[in-house]
Design a protein around this motif. Structure first.
Motif, mmCIF file in Angstrom:
data_model
loop_
_atom_site.group_PDB
_atom_site.id
_atom_site.type_symbol
_atom_site.label_atom_id
_atom_site.label_comp_id
_atom_site.label_asym_id
_atom_site.label_seq_id
_atom_site.Cartn_x
_atom_site.Cartn_y
_atom_site.Cartn_z
ATOM 1 N N TYR A 1 10.859 8.393 5.710
ATOM 2 C CA TYR A 1 11.520 7.553 4.710
ATOM 3 C C TYR A 1 11.515 6.118 5.212
ATOM 4 N N ILE A 2 11.856 5.190 4.323
ATOM 5 C CA ILE A 2 12.059 3.800 4.716
ATOM 6 C C ILE A 2 13.300 3.278 4.004
ATOM 7 N N PHE B 1 4.158 1.738 2.872
ATOM 8 C CA PHE B 1 5.567 2.104 2.848
ATOM 9 C C PHE B 1 5.759 3.601 2.680
ATOM 10 N N SER B 2 6.730 4.122 3.406
ATOM 11 C CA SER B 2 7.176 5.488 3.183
ATOM 12 C C SER B 2 8.105 5.515 1.967
ATOM 13 N N GLY C 1 12.428 -2.092 4.827
ATOM 14 C CA GLY C 1 11.217 -2.487 4.109
ATOM 15 C C GLY C 1 11.168 -3.978 3.888
ATOM 16 N N ALA C 2 12.312 -4.565 3.538
ATOM 17 C CA ALA C 2 12.376 -6.019 3.342
ATOM 18 C C ALA C 2 12.115 -6.760 4.643
ATOM 19 N N GLN C 3 12.627 -6.221 5.750
ATOM 20 C CA GLN C 3 12.334 -6.835 7.044
ATOM 21 C C GLN C 3 10.837 -6.821 7.329
ATOM 22 N N ALA C 4 10.162 -5.712 6.995
ATOM 23 C CA ALA C 4 8.716 -5.629 7.209
ATOM 24 C C ALA C 4 7.984 -6.679 6.386
ATOM 25 N N VAL C 5 8.452 -6.924 5.175
ATOM 26 C CA VAL C 5 7.847 -7.975 4.349
ATOM 27 C C VAL C 5 8.048 -9.341 4.998
ATOM 28 N N SER D 1 0.881 -1.163 0.000
ATOM 29 C CA SER D 1 0.000 0.000 0.000
ATOM 30 C C SER D 1 0.918 1.212 0.000
ATOM 31 N N SER D 2 0.556 2.301 0.614
ATOM 32 C CA SER D 2 1.387 3.492 0.499
ATOM 33 C C SER D 2 1.096 4.491 1.610
ATOM 34 N N GLU D 3 2.145 5.212 2.002
ATOM 35 C CA GLU D 3 1.963 6.327 2.930
ATOM 36 C C GLU D 3 1.021 7.384 2.371
#
Length: 297
Positions: free
Chosen positions: A215-216, A186-187, A221-225, A128-130
């Motif tokens: 920012y991310i 994601f930011s 971001g990969a860790q969040a996935v 999705s998106s910020e």
């Protein structure tokens, strides 16, 4: 050092948008964990040589191609997917006409969701998106740090589509009560080479106010996935995913006081604390940012 996948992670994962900044980091991270990853991007998109290992060109707006990719029925690609990470999209407003952006992104996400449902894949993680939080915040945010508790506020066609994707996911989960669908807001995705420009942002706090100076790091971001793929609570849920700090050297409190003086700040802020609240991701997913631009400048 490469570690073995935990029992809670799927064995084979299809990652769409695999040649983008975030996609490259996600593919590399999941493979480092020992997962079997099919990297997917569109024909006519970025150079597939940016991603090592198993790769396939897929037009996600073509439902048949999506089914073939997820089902493992394409020659020389082994086995059906256990999960899909959907990152592919026209990545921002203004690159194409609004109608083209909406037609591409909505069709691609619908096809991924629908193909997963048809094939019995019950774990979907998508970008999705910020932007659904109200970016570019020309109208001030309702409060800060912003979080998932207020209704989506799309201000562009791109963002409108992201808000509709979140609603779409809720209905797919209603149709299939065993489906786990995780939307990551994601930011602005950054890589290490991007950080050299960050100190210049302090000269004009207005320049990055559009996403509350967030920012991310692609690695986080990969860790969040990864954390989302391990999440096993059925249903659709969304999470703001940002780094723990801002892009600025100035304090977060001073930025809010100068740029958004009328906005309620709901808690005492750490010196550089993100104004894109990641408390829910920490609490539910176990997400914790490990990187900061400050370590590289």
């Amino acid at each position: 050092m490469t570690s073995s996948p935990t029992a809670s992670l799927p064995r084979r994962v299809v990652v769409t948008g695999a040649t983008g900044k975030l996609g490259r980091a996600v593919v590399a991270h999941l493979r480092d964990l020992g997962l079997d990853v099919l990297a997917v991007d569109r024909a006519g998109g970025r150079d597939p040589r940016q991603v090592e290992g198993e790769f396939m060109l897929v037009d996600l707006t073509d439902y048949g191609q999506v089914v073939e990719a997820l089902s493992g029925s394409v020659d020389e690609h082994d086995g059906p997917a256990d999960a899909v990470v959907h990152l592919a999209a026209i990545p921002q407003p203004g690159l194409h006409s609004n109608a083209v952006t909406f037609a591409n992104n909505s069709a691609a996400t619908y096809n991924v969701f629908a193909a997963a449902r048809a094939l019995g894949i019950r774990k979907v993680v998508w970008a999705s998106s910020e932007t659904v939080l109200g970016l570019p915040f020309d109208s001030p945010p309702p409060y800060a740090p912003v979080d998932e508790e207020y209704a989506a506020r799309p201000e562009s066609t791109y963002s409108l589509n992201k808000a509709l994707e979140e609603e779409m996911a809720r209905h797919f989960c209603r149709w299939d009560p065993e489906l786990v669908a995780v939307g990551l807001r994601f930011s602005n995705v950054m890589e290490v080479e991007d950080y050299a420009q960050f100190p210049s942002f302090d000269a004009d706090p207005q320049a990055r106010r559009w996403n509350l100076w967030g920012y991310i790091d692609a690695r986080d971001g990969a860790q969040a996935v990864e954390r989302s793929l391990a999440h096993d609570l059925p249903g659709a849920d969304v999470f703001v995913i940002a780094n723990a700090d801002t892009v600025m050297c100035r304090s977060s409190a001073s930025l809010m006081a100068e740029v958004y003086p009328g906005v309620e700040v709901r808690r005492e802020l750490g010196e550089h604390e993100t104004l894109l609240c990641i408390d829910k991701a920490r609490r539910v997913l176990g997400y914790e940012p490990r990187h900061s631009w400050r370590d590289h400048v």
